[in-house]
Enzyme design. Sequence first.
Site, PDB file in Angstrom:
ATOM      1  CE  LYS A 154    -108.625  32.679  -4.170  1.00  0.00           C
ATOM      2  NZ  LYS A 154    -108.142  31.408  -4.693  1.00  0.00           N
TER       3      LYS A 154
HETATM    4  N1  PMP Z   1    -103.900  27.178  -2.596  1.00  0.00           N
HETATM    5  C1  PMP Z   1    -104.372  27.729  -3.742  1.00  0.00           C
HETATM    6  C2  PMP Z   1    -103.467  27.846  -4.911  1.00  0.00           C
HETATM    7  C3  PMP Z   1    -105.710  28.171  -3.799  1.00  0.00           C
HETATM    8  O1  PMP Z   1    -106.186  28.705  -4.928  1.00  0.00           O
HETATM    9  C4  PMP Z   1    -106.535  28.023  -2.662  1.00  0.00           C
HETATM   10  C5  PMP Z   1    -107.967  28.483  -2.715  1.00  0.00           C
HETATM   11  N2  PMP Z   1    -108.092  29.835  -2.371  1.00  0.00           N
HETATM   12  C6  PMP Z   1    -105.983  27.450  -1.503  1.00  0.00           C
HETATM   13  C7  PMP Z   1    -104.663  27.045  -1.507  1.00  0.00           C
HETATM   14  C8  PMP Z   1    -106.801  27.314  -0.260  1.00  0.00           C
HETATM   15  O2  PMP Z   1    -107.054  28.577   0.301  1.00  0.00           O
HETATM   16  P1  PMP Z   1    -108.335  28.835   1.206  1.00  0.00           P
HETATM   17  O3  PMP Z   1    -108.364  27.753   2.213  1.00  0.00           O
HETATM   18  O4  PMP Z   1    -108.086  30.167   1.801  1.00  0.00           O
HETATM   19  O5  PMP Z   1    -109.512  28.805   0.305  1.00  0.00           O
END
Ligand code: PMP
Length: 297
Positions: A154
Site C-alpha cells: 500500500k
Molecule cells: N484494493 C485497493 C487498491 C485498496 O486501496 C484497498 C483499500 N486498502 C483495497 C483493495 C481493500 O483493502 P482492505 O480490505 O484491506 O481495506
Amino acid sequence: MYYNDQTILFLDGEWLKASEAKADLFNQTLHYGSGVFEGIRSYKTAEDSVHIFKAEEHYERLLYSAKKMHIEMRYSVRELVEITYDLLKKNKLSDAYIRPLIYLGANMSLTASKEVHLLITAWQWDRLLGDRLLDIMVSSYQRPNPKSVPVDAKVTGHYANSILASTEARSKGFDEALLLDAKGFVAEGPGANFFFEKDGVLYTPPLGNILPGITRNTVMDLAGELEFPLEERFFTLDDLQDIDGAFFTGTAAEVAGIRSLNGKPFRKNWEDTKGYDLSLAYRNKVKNNIGHDFLLV
Ligand code: PMP
C-alpha cells in the site's frame, strides 16, 4: 473534516495537536510518492467497547509495504496497535477511520531516504462509496503492472492511478471505476477489491495484480461460514456479461453493492444476492468482535 482544533495525532513518538504538527515540504514522499500507509477502521461494539478491526493484519501489511519500499520501521505490530488504541482514547473516537502513514525525510535523490517518519491519525468517516448501490464503469486506466511496482504493497504513489480512475468514472457520471490488470484480466476498484456472483457461485481475482485486501479475506471467510461457493480465478470482461450481482470490499467501503457495469444492470436485485448476505454478515462481524478492546469512557 479530518481534524479540528482539539484533534491529537501521533507523530514520531509524540502526541501533538493536528493543527500544530509540521512536516518538511522537501520530504521525499510528497515529491515522489514513496511512502506507505494503511486504512483501518474501529467500531463501537455491541458491548459498548471499541475494537479496531483486524488491527494486527493492517499493521503487518504496513510493515510489509515498508519493507517492499526499502523503508526501515522500528515499531513492532504490538506497539503500533497500542499507540492506535491510545490515539482513539485521546480523541474520544469509537467508530473511526485510522490512517497510519510512514513518510520519508527530505531527499530529492531516487534512493529511499533513511529518515523515516510515522504519523498516525484518525477521524470519523462515513463509508467511502456511500450506502447507495453503485453504477460503475470499466476504466481506461489499468492497475499498475506488478513488474513496475509492488502492487501488493500500500504505497502512496500507487494512488495516483486510483485517483485518475475514480476521477474519470465520476466525470462520466458513474460512481466508481473497475480496473483491469496489465494482462487484461479484471483486477479491482481504485480502493477496493471486486467480487461477482453468477449462477450461485462467487468469483474474485486471485492475488498477484491486486492489493491483498483484509476485507476481501474476511468476506472469503464469511462466504465459507455461509457455505457460499467461491472461486479465486482470473476472468475477463466477457465473463462479466449476464452476471447476477457484484460488489466491492474494502476497509473504507466495507461491502458495497454494485448495480450496473457500463450502464448494464445485473440480473438480480442486490437484496437477492449473496453479496447482500455477506454485507450483513460483515456488519455483524465488525460490530461483534472482541479482542484487544477498551471500554468507552
Ligand atoms: N484494493 C485497493 C487498491 C485498496 O486501496 C484497498 C483499500 N486498502 C483495497 C483493495 C481493500 O483493502 P482492505 O480490505 O484491506 O481495506
